[in-house]
Scaffold this motif. Structure first.
Motif, PDB file in Angstrom:
ATOM      1  N   VAL A 164      26.323 -67.202 -15.370  1.00 41.98           N
ATOM      2  CA  VAL A 164      27.359 -67.574 -14.406  1.00 41.98           C
ATOM      3  C   VAL A 164      27.887 -68.942 -14.801  1.00 41.98           C
ATOM      4  O   VAL A 164      27.102 -69.859 -15.069  1.00 41.98           O
ATOM      5  CB  VAL A 164      26.808 -67.619 -12.963  1.00 41.98           C
ATOM      6  CG1 VAL A 164      27.868 -68.133 -12.001  1.00 41.98           C
ATOM      7  CG2 VAL A 164      26.296 -66.258 -12.534  1.00 41.98           C
ATOM      8  N   VAL A 165      29.204 -69.086 -14.859  1.00 42.60           N
ATOM      9  CA  VAL A 165      29.820 -70.371 -15.192  1.00 42.60           C
ATOM     10  C   VAL A 165      30.373 -70.991 -13.922  1.00 42.60           C
ATOM     11  O   VAL A 165      31.138 -70.353 -13.184  1.00 42.60           O
ATOM     12  CB  VAL A 165      30.945 -70.204 -16.227  1.00 42.60           C
ATOM     13  CG1 VAL A 165      31.605 -71.566 -16.511  1.00 42.60           C
ATOM     14  CG2 VAL A 165      30.410 -69.596 -17.511  1.00 42.60           C
ATOM     15  N   LYS A 166      29.965 -72.231 -13.668  1.00 46.21           N
ATOM     16  CA  LYS A 166      30.474 -72.979 -12.525  1.00 46.21           C
ATOM     17  C   LYS A 166      31.395 -74.070 -13.057  1.00 46.21           C
ATOM     18  O   LYS A 166      30.954 -74.988 -13.731  1.00 46.21           O
ATOM     19  CB  LYS A 166      29.331 -73.589 -11.715  1.00 46.21           C
ATOM     20  CG  LYS A 166      29.810 -74.318 -10.460  1.00 46.21           C
ATOM     21  CD  LYS A 166      28.642 -74.756  -9.575  1.00 46.21           C
ATOM     22  CE  LYS A 166      29.159 -75.426  -8.299  1.00 46.21           C
ATOM     23  NZ  LYS A 166      28.053 -75.820  -7.399  1.00 46.21           N
ATOM     24  N   ASN A 167      32.684 -73.931 -12.746  1.00 44.81           N
ATOM     25  CA  ASN A 167      33.659 -74.917 -13.196  1.00 44.81           C
ATOM     26  C   ASN A 167      33.688 -76.107 -12.243  1.00 44.81           C
ATOM     27  O   ASN A 167      33.744 -75.939 -11.026  1.00 44.81           O
ATOM     28  CB  ASN A 167      35.050 -74.306 -13.286  1.00 44.81           C
ATOM     29  CG  ASN A 167      35.162 -73.279 -14.395  1.00 44.81           C
ATOM     30  OD1 ASN A 167      35.521 -72.134 -14.168  1.00 44.81           O
ATOM     31  ND2 ASN A 167      34.853 -73.694 -15.609  1.00 44.81           N
ATOM     32  N   ILE A 168      33.676 -77.292 -12.819  1.00 47.37           N
ATOM     33  CA  ILE A 168      33.593 -78.522 -12.033  1.00 47.37           C
ATOM     34  C   ILE A 168      34.626 -79.518 -12.556  1.00 47.37           C
ATOM     35  O   ILE A 168      34.684 -79.794 -13.759  1.00 47.37           O
ATOM     36  CB  ILE A 168      32.175 -79.131 -12.112  1.00 47.37           C
ATOM     37  CG1 ILE A 168      31.152 -78.135 -11.551  1.00 47.37           C
ATOM     38  CG2 ILE A 168      32.095 -80.465 -11.370  1.00 47.37           C
ATOM     39  CD1 ILE A 168      29.712 -78.487 -11.863  1.00 47.37           C
ATOM     40  N   ASP A 169      35.442 -80.040 -11.652  1.00 50.10           N
ATOM     41  CA  ASP A 169      36.402 -81.077 -12.019  1.00 50.10           C
ATOM     42  C   ASP A 169      35.681 -82.400 -12.232  1.00 50.10           C
ATOM     43  O   ASP A 169      34.754 -82.749 -11.495  1.00 50.10           O
ATOM     44  CB  ASP A 169      37.448 -81.258 -10.908  1.00 50.10           C
ATOM     45  CG  ASP A 169      38.494 -80.164 -10.915  1.00 50.10           C
ATOM     46  OD1 ASP A 169      38.885 -79.740 -12.017  1.00 50.10           O
ATOM     47  OD2 ASP A 169      38.900 -79.733  -9.818  1.00 50.10           O
ATOM     48  N   THR A 170      36.105 -83.150 -13.233  1.00 49.05           N
ATOM     49  CA  THR A 170      35.550 -84.480 -13.468  1.00 49.05           C
ATOM     50  C   THR A 170      36.641 -85.530 -13.255  1.00 49.05           C
ATOM     51  O   THR A 170      37.833 -85.217 -13.202  1.00 49.05           O
ATOM     52  CB  THR A 170      35.006 -84.609 -14.896  1.00 49.05           C
ATOM     53  OG1 THR A 170      36.102 -84.557 -15.826  1.00 49.05           O
ATOM     54  CG2 THR A 170      34.012 -83.504 -15.207  1.00 49.05           C
ATOM     55  N   THR A 171      36.210 -86.769 -13.140  1.00 46.31           N
ATOM     56  CA  THR A 171      37.165 -87.862 -12.936  1.00 46.31           C
ATOM     57  C   THR A 171      38.193 -87.904 -14.055  1.00 46.31           C
ATOM     58  O   THR A 171      39.394 -88.075 -13.821  1.00 46.31           O
ATOM     59  CB  THR A 171      36.418 -89.201 -12.868  1.00 46.31           C
ATOM     60  OG1 THR A 171      35.464 -89.161 -11.797  1.00 46.31           O
ATOM     61  CG2 THR A 171      37.380 -90.363 -12.643  1.00 46.31           C
ATOM     62  N   GLY A 172      37.736 -87.742 -15.282  1.00 46.96           N
ATOM     63  CA  GLY A 172      38.645 -87.777 -16.421  1.00 46.96           C
ATOM     64  C   GLY A 172      39.667 -86.656 -16.398  1.00 46.96           C
ATOM     65  O   GLY A 172      40.786 -86.816 -16.913  1.00 46.96           O
ATOM     66  N   ASP A 173      39.295 -85.518 -15.820  1.00 43.93           N
ATOM     67  CA  ASP A 173      40.232 -84.402 -15.720  1.00 43.93           C
ATOM     68  C   ASP A 173      41.275 -84.634 -14.632  1.00 43.93           C
ATOM     69  O   ASP A 173      42.414 -84.174 -14.735  1.00 43.93           O
ATOM     70  CB  ASP A 173      39.483 -83.096 -15.411  1.00 43.93           C
ATOM     71  CG  ASP A 173      38.562 -82.674 -16.536  1.00 43.93           C
ATOM     72  OD1 ASP A 173      39.006 -82.719 -17.698  1.00 43.93           O
ATOM     73  OD2 ASP A 173      37.407 -82.311 -16.259  1.00 43.93           O
ATOM     74  N   ASN A 174      40.875 -85.348 -13.584  1.00 43.06           N
ATOM     75  CA  ASN A 174      41.745 -85.505 -12.418  1.00 43.06           C
ATOM     76  C   ASN A 174      42.729 -86.659 -12.549  1.00 43.06           C
ATOM     77  O   ASN A 174      43.800 -86.635 -11.941  1.00 43.06           O
ATOM     78  CB  ASN A 174      40.899 -85.702 -11.160  1.00 43.06           C
ATOM     79  CG  ASN A 174      40.143 -84.440 -10.766  1.00 43.06           C
ATOM     80  OD1 ASN A 174      40.607 -83.332 -11.023  1.00 43.06           O
ATOM     81  ND2 ASN A 174      38.978 -84.601 -10.148  1.00 43.06           N
TER      82      ASN A 174
END
Length: 372
Positions: free
Chosen positions: A50-60
């Motif tokens: 299962v892949v859990k996608n997570i936003d990071t500060t650098g992405d935002n």
């Protein structure tokens, strides 16, 4: 030396039935995550993923250059928070995005076989004829002789900016953020964005299927790549020994030793993604485990630089007593089921990184870093 170097996996481990993997959301991040899943499926065919996608500060935060955000762990913190909470089992990282000091209880459980670590120059599509001129093209040629065509370089990396300015103080550089597809779209939409070329990691271009966009691989002595570029690091909990054994078949020793020497160098210089540090690692062309580490540190304006290199025999067991140290002081890598030979080579990889860092410090690199 062959890149197909493996280490033995003598003790059996009960295969996992379910693994939850943390990943950033970008297309490239997902490609890399599925590379890890495919490798794990080969060894654990009954396991579900299962892949859990997570936003990071650098992405935002996309409206500022990375160096101006003023935070560390821009692409890892939120993922590591989930790992520490137990909502994910492992994280797949581009190793170059990982700080040299990880949070307590976190470690690098595996480094997979490394892709080409170089940077590449990507010309916009209507300029690709420039690399078919028959010239011995390199980055210096592009800057000096193609100025009527190539005027603006797109990059957000301080290391790349400093190296461009080191080659020419007159070079025009424009910040570019976003995922790989977004940056390539901006390049090709020249009337709107104004880029003539981009400098990007070769590994990302290859993995994302953009190998045909590479105009020039930057591999000469004028250009140094990022620490650990091209390597995938798999992060897990430091006290999760079973998970470290599960990850063991994915370990590529050659990549471990290269990246260890590079990361130790950066840690000794107290550097990170916001400091212009470039490296090159090379293996000797024989069967001995001789590793050369080259490093270059520049001021952000490119006007000052120091560089040094050293070759280390990783099988050397005659280490002076006063040069022994705890590996945990220099690396968060935790590879399970290793033998004395592997540990010796890992120790010497750390020594190599420390030695090159000391050479640069003796040459005055700290003064350059203070001004960066």
């Amino acid at each position: 030396m062959s890149s197909e170097i493996t280490i033995s996996f003598e003790k059996s481990v009960e295969g996992p039935t379910l693994l939850t993997i943390g990943s950033r959301k970008s297309r490239l991040a997902m490609i890399q995550t599925h590379m890890v899943i495919d490798a794990l499926k080969h060894h654990y065919p009954k396991c579900e993923f299962v892949v859990k996608n997570i936003d990071t500060t650098g992405d935002n935060i996309l409206d500022r250059p990375l160096a101006k955000i003023g935070e560390k762990a821009l692409f890892t913190r939120e993922l590591e928070e989930e790992l520490l909470k137990g909502t994910i089992d492992i994280i797949v990282h581009s190793l170059k995005d990982m700080p040299t000091t990880l949070p307590d209880r976190c470690c690098i459980g595996a480094i997979m076989q490394r892709e080409d670590p170089s940077d590449s120059l990507v010309l916009r599509e209507d300029l690709i004829h420039l690399n078919k001129t028959g010239q011995n093209m390199n980055i210096k040629y592009i800057i000096d002789d193609c100025t009527q065509h190539v005027q603006t370089f797109g990059t957000s990396s301080l290391r790349r900016i400093a190296q461009l300015r080191n080659l020419s103080q007159n070079v025009s550089i424009k910040d570019v953020r976003g995922n790989l597809n977004t940056r390539l779209d901006k390049l090709d939409n020249h009337p709107k964005y104004g880029y003539d070329c981009l400098i990007l990691a070769t590994a990302g271009l290859k993995r994302a299927g953009f190998n045909d966009r590479i105009s020039l691989r930057l591999t000469d002595d004028n250009w140094y790549h990022a620490v650990s570029q091209g390597a995938l690091g798999i992060e897990c909990l430091a006290d999760d020994y079973r998970m470290q054994r599960i990850l063991h078949p994915l370990v590529n020793p050659r990549a471990v030793f290269e990246c260890t020497s590079e990361r130790v160098l950066m840690k000794c210089l107290e550097g990170g993604c916001s400091v212009p540090i470039g490296v090159q690692t090379e293996w000797s062309n024989n069967e001995r485990w001789l590793l050369t580490l080259k490093a270059k540190v520049l001021s952000t304006d490119g006007k000052q630089s120091v560089q040094g290199e050293q070759t280390e025999d990783l099988d050397n067991q005659n280490v002076p007593i006063n040069e022994t140290f705890e590996l945990s002081d220099f690396t968060d890598i935790r590879i399970s089921e290793t033998d004395n030979q592997f540990e010796c080579r890992l120790q010497n990889s750390v020594r190599l990184g420390r030695s090159v860092a000391k050479k640069l410090i003796d040459m005055g690199v700290k003064d350059i870093l203070k001004r960066s």
